[in-house]
Scaffold this motif. Structure first.
Motif, PDB file in Angstrom:
ATOM      1  N   GLY A 126      25.637  73.444  89.255  1.00 28.96           N
ATOM      2  CA  GLY A 126      26.484  72.883  88.208  1.00 28.96           C
ATOM      3  C   GLY A 126      27.523  73.862  87.692  1.00 28.96           C
ATOM      4  O   GLY A 126      27.878  73.835  86.512  1.00 28.96           O
ATOM      5  N   ALA A 151      29.524  75.884  82.783  1.00 27.86           N
ATOM      6  CA  ALA A 151      28.224  75.508  83.369  1.00 27.86           C
ATOM      7  C   ALA A 151      27.172  75.363  82.288  1.00 27.86           C
ATOM      8  O   ALA A 151      27.249  75.965  81.212  1.00 27.86           O
ATOM      9  CB  ALA A 151      27.791  76.558  84.385  1.00 27.86           C
ATOM     10  N   THR A 165      20.966  71.123  85.449  1.00 27.51           N
ATOM     11  CA  THR A 165      21.911  70.370  86.271  1.00 27.51           C
ATOM     12  C   THR A 165      21.204  69.198  86.954  1.00 27.51           C
ATOM     13  O   THR A 165      19.984  69.054  86.880  1.00 27.51           O
ATOM     14  CB  THR A 165      22.526  71.264  87.360  1.00 27.51           C
TER      15      THR A 165
END
Length: 515
Positions: A134, A246, A250
């Protein structure tokens, strides 16, 4: 050498991608399946080897810190020699062949020897690891350039070959391969080059695999956070403002079994619906074969059964192993599937049925529970057994309860045909044994009484090292649980009903509850 033979040989320089077999290209898979020689390194997932044919020659040329299987020049010599022998050679390289994969050196060796070759791109690790973690590598407000750098180009070289201080001036996102052993030096040079200690950074280890781990930290704290997190190679280091977008969680690590290591004890070389389902749910699955399946047939009995095969009203398959072995024997006796006759077919579970459905055979009955008792009850429920001739395909360790119920309650006339035998596999021969005993696992699955008995028999060779995760013991069903209990083993989890889905549902529920 014969020119025709030379012209047939070719080398394919194939990118194996970052780890997840699902990211391999269709072209790469097709070449692996059809090659004569597979030359591979350690960053190429070992599961890809399963796609190669049984007769394919496999050559390990991998390099890792402290271990050098062979020099690069030797690898080139192997590729040339095998191709000149008229063979189709796949050189399987982690990631993309042209991104720090030393593909250029192998191309030159092939060019000099006038050996034809083809390059098949692969998904490079930086792009894949970032996506699975991610981590956006670019953003119009935070960074519009991406640089791929290497901590070193050869594990034998100690010094950095990239001037990281200068790359600090470039801006954008830095993706640094093979840099974990020099992480502290790399960070220091980036800071000296002018990057702020607050610049967002990350490390992703074992990217795209179930064991993936990552840390997000300001550049000034990255070395300490990596040490605390015990992150190790293979890993990608990311530095850049877009990394700050980020998040800790994720899409990839939200899978219900992500980070769990599950051990399967089935025989090696078998396709496994359970493995596929566990991996889909994020688990790392390792094979520790505790049993082995071998063909075993009484030729006289086989001849008698096949001579009267058209007289059976039902044929019952109690396992996928039995179904596979039976069909191999069948096609040795007959060349046409129509010789199978008018028999109705019953199977224990979906996995057994799938073997026969591959031959376009209709399955009359598939038991909901993968047990002999469940199949017997459902067969009796068809009201078709009274005085019916029934053929049961078995192995050497099958329990007699199925035959007893069919003959006793169902009043059927039952013949049995053993077509395989199950024996204990030597656990010391399992390639994963040392890693398993060192690291442990979260769960070990026993799919049969045979696997449970083999575990008990070889317990002296299955002692974990200090610090290893102690796995919970998981049972496929009541009979397996009974065997475990009789040998004083504690059952931590039993399938809600004896089936792959039942056991996986129980695993997900258990680990969701335990966090």
């Amino acid at each position: 050498m014969d020119k025709n033979q030379l012209s047939e040989g070719i080398v394919y320089l194939v990118g194996a991608g970052p780890g997840d077999p699902g990211l391999l290209t269709l072209r790469a898979r097709s070449l692996i399946e059809g090659c004569d020689v597979l030359v591979y390194d350690h960053l190429a997932n070992r599961k890809l080897h399963d796609w190669a044919s049984a007769g394919c020659e496999r050559i390990d040329v991998g390099k890792s810190p402290g271990r050098h299987t062979m020099e690069q020049s030797e690898i080139g010599e192997i590729l040339v020699a095998k191709a000149q022998d008229g063979l189709k050679v796949v050189r399987l390289k982690g990631g993309d062949p042209f991104v720090f994969g030393r593909c250029a050196e192998e191309m030159l060796a092939l060019d000099e020897a006038d050996v034809p070759y083809e390059v098949v791109p692969g998904v490079t690790a930086a792009l894949a690891c970032a996506a699975y973690a991610g981590i956006p590598l670019s953003h119009r407000d935070f960074g519009s350039s991406i640089s791929f750098l290497t901590g070193h180009e050869d594990v034998a070289k100690e010094s950095l070959r990239v001037d990281f201080a200068k790359f600090a001036e470039v801006g954008g996102t830095l993706c640094i391969y093979m840099g974990m052993s020099k992480l502290e030096e790399i960070v220091e040079k980036l800071l000296v080059g002018g990057l702020s200690k607050d610049r967002p950074a990350a490390v992703v280890s074992q990217g795209t695999l179930p064991g993936q781990r990552k840390i997000l930290a300001p550049l000034g704290e990255l070395v300490e956070q990596a040490r605390v997190g015990d992150l190790s190679a293979p890993a990608i280091i990311f530095v850049g403002n877009s990394i700050g977008l980020a998040r800790s969680s994720t899409w990839f690590d939200r899978a219900p079994l992500f980070g769990r290591r599950i051990v399967l004890t089935r025989a090696s070389g078998q396709k496994s619906k359970m493995r596929s389902r566990l991996e889909e749910l994020g688990a790392e699955v390792i094979d520790l074969p505790l049993i082995k399946i071998e063909p075993a047939e009484d030729r006289k009995l086989v001849a008698e059964v096949f001579a009267g095969i058209a007289t059976y009203e039902w044929v019952v398959f109690t396992s996928a192993n039995g179904a596979k072995a039976f069909m191999e024997i069948f096609f040795r006796a007959y060349s046409d599937i129509r010789s199978f006759g008018p028999m109705r077919i019953a199977c224990v579970g979906e996995s057994t049925a799938e073997v026969l459905q591959a031959y376009q055979l209709d399955i009359e009955l598939i038991s909901q529970d993968s047990t002999a008792e469940g199949l017997a009850k459902e067969l009796i429920g068809t009201d078709s057994l009274d005085s019916a001739n029934v053929l049961v395909i078995t192995g050497n360790r099958n329990r007699e309860i199925l035959v007893d119920v069919l003959e006793g309650v169902g009043r059927a006339i039952v013949d049995t045909l053993p077509v395989y035998q199950t024996d204990f596999a030597d656990v010391l021969e399992a390639p994963v044994l040392s890693t398993f005993l060192k690291n442990g696992a979260d769960a070990i699955i026993f799919t049969s009484s045979s696997t449970a008995l083999s575990y008990v028999e070889q317990s002296d060779d299955l002692i974990f090292e200090g610090g290893a995760r102690k796995p919970i013991l998981c049972s496929f069903g009541p009979q397996t649980s009974k065997t475990l209990k009789e040998n004083d083993l504690k059952i931590d989890l039993e399938a809600s009903h004896p089936s792959t889905d039942g056991l996986i549902d129980a695993l997900v529920e258990h680990f969701s509850a335990s966090g």
